[in-house]
Design an enzyme around this catalytic site. Sequence first.
Site, PDB file in Angstrom:
ATOM      1  N   ASP A 164       0.830  -1.208   0.000  1.00 56.84           N
ATOM      2  CA  ASP A 164       0.000   0.000   0.000  1.00 56.84           C
ATOM      3  C   ASP A 164       0.863   1.256   0.000  1.00 56.84           C
ATOM      4  OD1 ASP A 164      -2.435  -1.623   0.392  1.00 56.84           O
ATOM      5  OD2 ASP A 164      -1.553  -2.001   2.346  1.00 56.84           O
ATOM      6  N   HIS A 192      -4.623  -3.689   6.400  1.00 51.71           N
ATOM      7  CA  HIS A 192      -4.416  -3.892   4.964  1.00 51.71           C
ATOM      8  C   HIS A 192      -5.760  -4.329   4.377  1.00 51.71           C
ATOM      9  CE1 HIS A 192      -2.753  -4.910   1.119  1.00 51.71           C
ATOM     10  NE2 HIS A 192      -3.114  -6.171   1.243  1.00 51.71           N
TER      11      HIS A 192
END
Length: 337
Positions: A164, A192
Amino acid sequence: MVNINNDEPIRVVVTGAAGQIAYSLISMIANGDVFGKEQSVILHLLDILPAMGVLEGVCMEIDDLALPLVKGYVKTIEPEVAFKDVDAAFLVGAMPRREGMERKDLLSANVKIFKVQGEALDKYAKKDVKVLVVGNPANTNALICSFYAPSIPKENFTAMTRLDQNRAQSAIAKRLNTCVSSVKNVTIWGNHSSTQFPDVYNAKVELSGKSNGVYSSINDSEWLENDFIKTIQTRGAAVIQARKMSSAMSAAKAAVDHMHDWWLGTPEGTWVSMGVLSDGSYGVPKDLIFSMPVSISKKQWKIVEGLKITDFAKSKLDLTAKELLEEKEEAMAVCNA
């Protein structure tokens, strides 16, 4: 000529070793991209029985790579073999979410997997083993794995949010028409998942030889607080829609980045994002595996303190913390059943 450390190879386990992510990851570990170009390795490759034929092919390719750092490999379906004396663990294998599957069903299936792996780490791995959970839901899987490995410090269990971070850095660099290496200190907060918060309020970018704030450089808070965040939160789904398969190459690279920085440290004044055990910093509930900004020295991570958290950011942190608390509660209910 590179001086290869032949005397003391480290042992590195990769689970889900016949899978897509591992296919990219193993070659990068073997090539020295993670632990350094002088550190030899012995690879421990774990998967399930139906995958052993594919794993045999992977091992043939390891042979054919002819890399001097690889001092051997073990392929196995047995956790006690896979985790024996390992220094580092990439836990890639997990139960993927299938169509129609409820989150609680996914958590329940993964508790079983990470219970076995946690117990094996506890019994067979080195006590200073560095564990990176890649398989989703990564944060809660890391928490469960740690729960079943009480003899290993909880700080040694981390979840991957580096993918990310890499996605966010790349998006900022593209927006500013600059190199991704010019963008520093992007933070991913929380889970996540689609509740994660990519935060560039404290990030810097080097433009024309000067270091500037990302917010002021982009000068478009509407984009930064809406489209940018949504793009990063949903990037995995977008890749699946385009590729018809999940992110593999970029996930493997992120796993390499995460473990490389954990092993070798972060440059002075910079930080990276890792899912780590929360200590109450930034008002995050304690004892969640929560993505935080961390600096690393001598293989020890430390949460970066004193960053500015806006009211907007605080609302995002609260949202992702709520999801992680719910996941933890559901997972622990399975553990205690």
